[in-house]
Design an enzyme around this catalytic site. Structure first.
Site, PDB file in Angstrom:
ATOM      1  N   SER A  94       0.795  -1.013  -0.016  1.00  0.00           N
ATOM      2  CA  SER A  94       0.097  -0.111  -0.162  1.00  0.00           C
ATOM      3  C   SER A  94       0.945   1.465   0.020  1.00  0.00           C
ATOM      4  O   SER A  94       2.063   1.197   0.303  1.00  0.00           O
ATOM      5  CB  SER A  94      -0.763   0.074   1.064  1.00  0.00           C
ATOM      6  OG  SER A  94      -0.235   0.365   2.452  1.00  0.00           O
ATOM      7  N   LYS A  95       0.107   2.281  -0.571  1.00  0.00           N
ATOM      8  CA  LYS A  95       1.014   3.472  -0.537  1.00  0.00           C
ATOM      9  C   LYS A  95       1.491   4.133   1.026  1.00  0.00           C
ATOM     10  O   LYS A  95       2.501   4.488   0.990  1.00  0.00           O
ATOM     11  CB  LYS A  95       0.056   4.715  -1.004  1.00  0.00           C
ATOM     12  CG  LYS A  95       0.726   6.085  -1.434  1.00  0.00           C
ATOM     13  CD  LYS A  95       0.186   6.908  -2.504  1.00  0.00           C
ATOM     14  CE  LYS A  95       1.148   7.712  -3.144  1.00  0.00           C
ATOM     15  NZ  LYS A  95       0.659   8.271  -4.382  1.00  0.00           N
ATOM     16  N   ARG A  96       0.485   3.644   1.969  1.00  0.00           N
ATOM     17  CA  ARG A  96       0.997   4.042   3.483  1.00  0.00           C
ATOM     18  C   ARG A  96       2.193   3.308   3.781  1.00  0.00           C
ATOM     19  O   ARG A  96       3.161   4.127   4.372  1.00  0.00           O
ATOM     20  CB  ARG A  96      -0.191   3.865   4.326  1.00  0.00           C
ATOM     21  CG  ARG A  96      -0.179   4.423   5.558  1.00  0.00           C
ATOM     22  CD  ARG A  96      -1.735   4.791   6.136  1.00  0.00           C
ATOM     23  NE  ARG A  96      -2.485   3.915   5.647  1.00  0.00           N
ATOM     24  CZ  ARG A  96      -2.416   2.642   6.569  1.00  0.00           C
ATOM     25  NH1 ARG A  96      -1.959   2.774   7.733  1.00  0.00           N
ATOM     26  NH2 ARG A  96      -3.509   1.819   6.623  1.00  0.00           N
TER      27      ARG A  96
END
Ligand code: GLU
Length: 493
Positions: free
Chosen positions: A246-248
């Protein structure tokens, strides 16, 4: 097979996630293989996140990859009235009902279930309200949601997933789920089905996280009198710690645009992404477009989750090493003229582009690419590691500086002397360069590697590279002499 119609229905998030790209690619390949159509549908019902910009990000990503669609983009939000009409149809047919349970009531029941350590499921309190009871509540202006009436009793929803095989879900395990919120907006589960029916989707190929929705969606299809499509769920792609990428937690490496900006060749990224969860059955890993369309089948999709092998702590690899290696393969083997047009924008961006590379210096430019690509992995390498071909201001690699220059302080005098020998030639050919370098080494009683590697450092900035004799000849007398003469600047005064 009757007409194949597949879809890619991203919810816009501002960029194309590589997992989404893989979904798009599988659908695209399937459509290509069967002479079918790919429909692009933007599931933009979350109005806040669905900005023009986020939609553009997805479209640009697909275009860059070369994933083409045949219809769309359609916008889910444009069909909200249809979704609600479908819910009304279900209400009228007794396949759905209005539920007036308040948030507080639902929460209390959920808490009670949690305390009893029981699974919570909506208790269908409003399922059997009489028409009079419903009318009274509506007259009183009580808000309601619309819930789907899941069949009761034994049995369940059984279907075959093309990847995961036979799947069955008992009716008693499916609660009467909400299809329209109390504000009148339809839920994704319903909208998605209504759109797939209207778009005559034959195959739904999507991520495994959609599998838990499938039984409920099949119930909606049946209740609306439509035949469900064929389902194929693709395995998830996880990182080395088995977490979703994920981007996070992984940053920009999850976005297709990142690969574009870091100098990936679009097809190389397609080739890499395809292998995350699909195999041809033999050991092939490199596929041309035609080969991939030929080899692709839903049967080749693996059940096991695929691993995105990325170690943040290894600076040598800014993403999965396999992706980089596949990119390097294409970069080193593709037709040189094609490579030239891919390299051009990267040179332009760094102000290293000269229009003569497309005219008078075309063959010099192509030969430069040919000579340097052997060691390169991405298109940006041409402007970083390869900068010395195109500019006089380039940084010298640290290993080259320490190992090939500073270790031998005499080189401070020797390199300008070598420059003089080159200056005396009418022009430098590889053979002449070799002769000069060898005679020079002999005169100073050192191994030829010492002046040659030192020359590589000050002329190319690099520690390794193509044959230096070729480099001398290709870069030309003027630059070679200049850079050797200036070599003193790298030494302590
Ligand atoms: N909009 C959904 C998503 O992006 C689509 C799921 C589906 O393919 O049905 O997850």
């Amino acid at each position: 097979m009757s007409e194949v119609r597949v879809r890619f229905p991203p919810s816009p998030t501002g960029y194309l996630h590589i997992g989404g790209a893989r979904t798009a690619i599988y659908n695209w390949l399937f459509a290509q293989k069967h002479g079918g159509k790919l429909i692009l549908r933007i599931e933009d019902t979350d109005a806040e996140r669905s900005t023009e910009e986020s939609i553009r990000g997805i479209i640009e990503g697909l275009e860059w990859l070369g994933v083409t669609w045949d219809e769309g983009p359609y916008f889910q939000s444009a069909h909200a009235a249809e979704h609600v009409a479908a819910a009304q149809q279900l209400l009228a047919a007794g396949q759905a009902y209005k539920c007036f349970c308040t948030k507080e009531e639902l929460e209390a029941r959920r808490d009670a279930a949690a305390q009893a350590k029981a699974d919570y499921r909506y208790n269908a309190a409003c399922r059997d309200l009489s028409p009079e009871e419903i009318a009274a509540r509506e007259t009183a202006g009580l808000p309601y949601v619309i819930r789907f009436k899941v069949p009761r009793g034994e049995g369940g929803v059984a279907f075959r997933d093309e990847v995961y095989g036979g799947i069955e879900r008992a009716y008693r395990d499916i609660e009467d789920f909400v299809i329209v919120r109390s504000d009148g907006s339809p839920l994704y589960l319903l909208s998605n089905v209504v759109d797939d029916i209207r778009d005559r989707i034959s195959h739904v190929i999507r991520g495994q996280d959609g599998l838990s929705n499938t039984p409920r969606q099949i119930l909606i299809y049946r209740a609306l009198g439509a035949t469900p499509p064929v389902f194929a769920h693709m395995p998830l792609t996880l990182d080395l710690n088995k977490a979703k990428i994920s981007k996070r937690s992984h940053g920009e490496i999850v976005a297709v645009q990142f690969y574009r900006d870091r100098g990936f060749i679009p097809w190389a990224l397609v080739n890499f992404l395809v292998l995350l969860g699909w195999s041809s059955g033999d050991d092939r890993e490199i596929f041309s477009r035609a080969e991939l369309i030929e080899a692709f089948s839903l049967r080749g999709i693996t059940k096991a989750n695929s691993i995105f092998n990325y170690r943040k702590d290894d600076p040598k690899f800014f993403t999965d090493p396999k992706a980089i290696n596949i990119n390097a393969h294409y970069l080193r083997t593709m037709p040189i003229a094609e490579l030239a047009s891919l390299v051009k924008p990267f040179l332009e961006k760094e102000s290293l582009w000269d229009p003569a590379y497309e005219n008078g210096q075309r063959s010099w430019f192509l030969q430069t690419l040919e000579m340097s690509r052997e060691r390169f992995h991405t298109l940006t390498d041409f402007t970083t590691l390869g900068r010395a071909w195109f500019a006089d201001d380039f940084a010298i690699d640290e290993t080259a500086l320490n190992k090939n220059l500073l270790k031998h302080p005499q080189l401070k005098e020797w390199l300008p002397e070598l420059a003089q020998r080159f200056a005396e030639l009418p022009q430098i050919t590889p053979d002449e360069a070799e002769r000069v370098a060898r005679e020079f080494a002999e005169a100073h009683q050192v191994k030829p590697g010492i002046p040659i590697n030192a020359a590589r450092a000050v002329i190319t900035g690099q520690n390794k590279g193509p044959s230096m004799f070729e480099v001398f000849a290709h870069l030309g007398k003027e630059k070679v002499v200049q850079r050797l003469r200036d070599a003193g600047k790298y030494f302590p005064a």
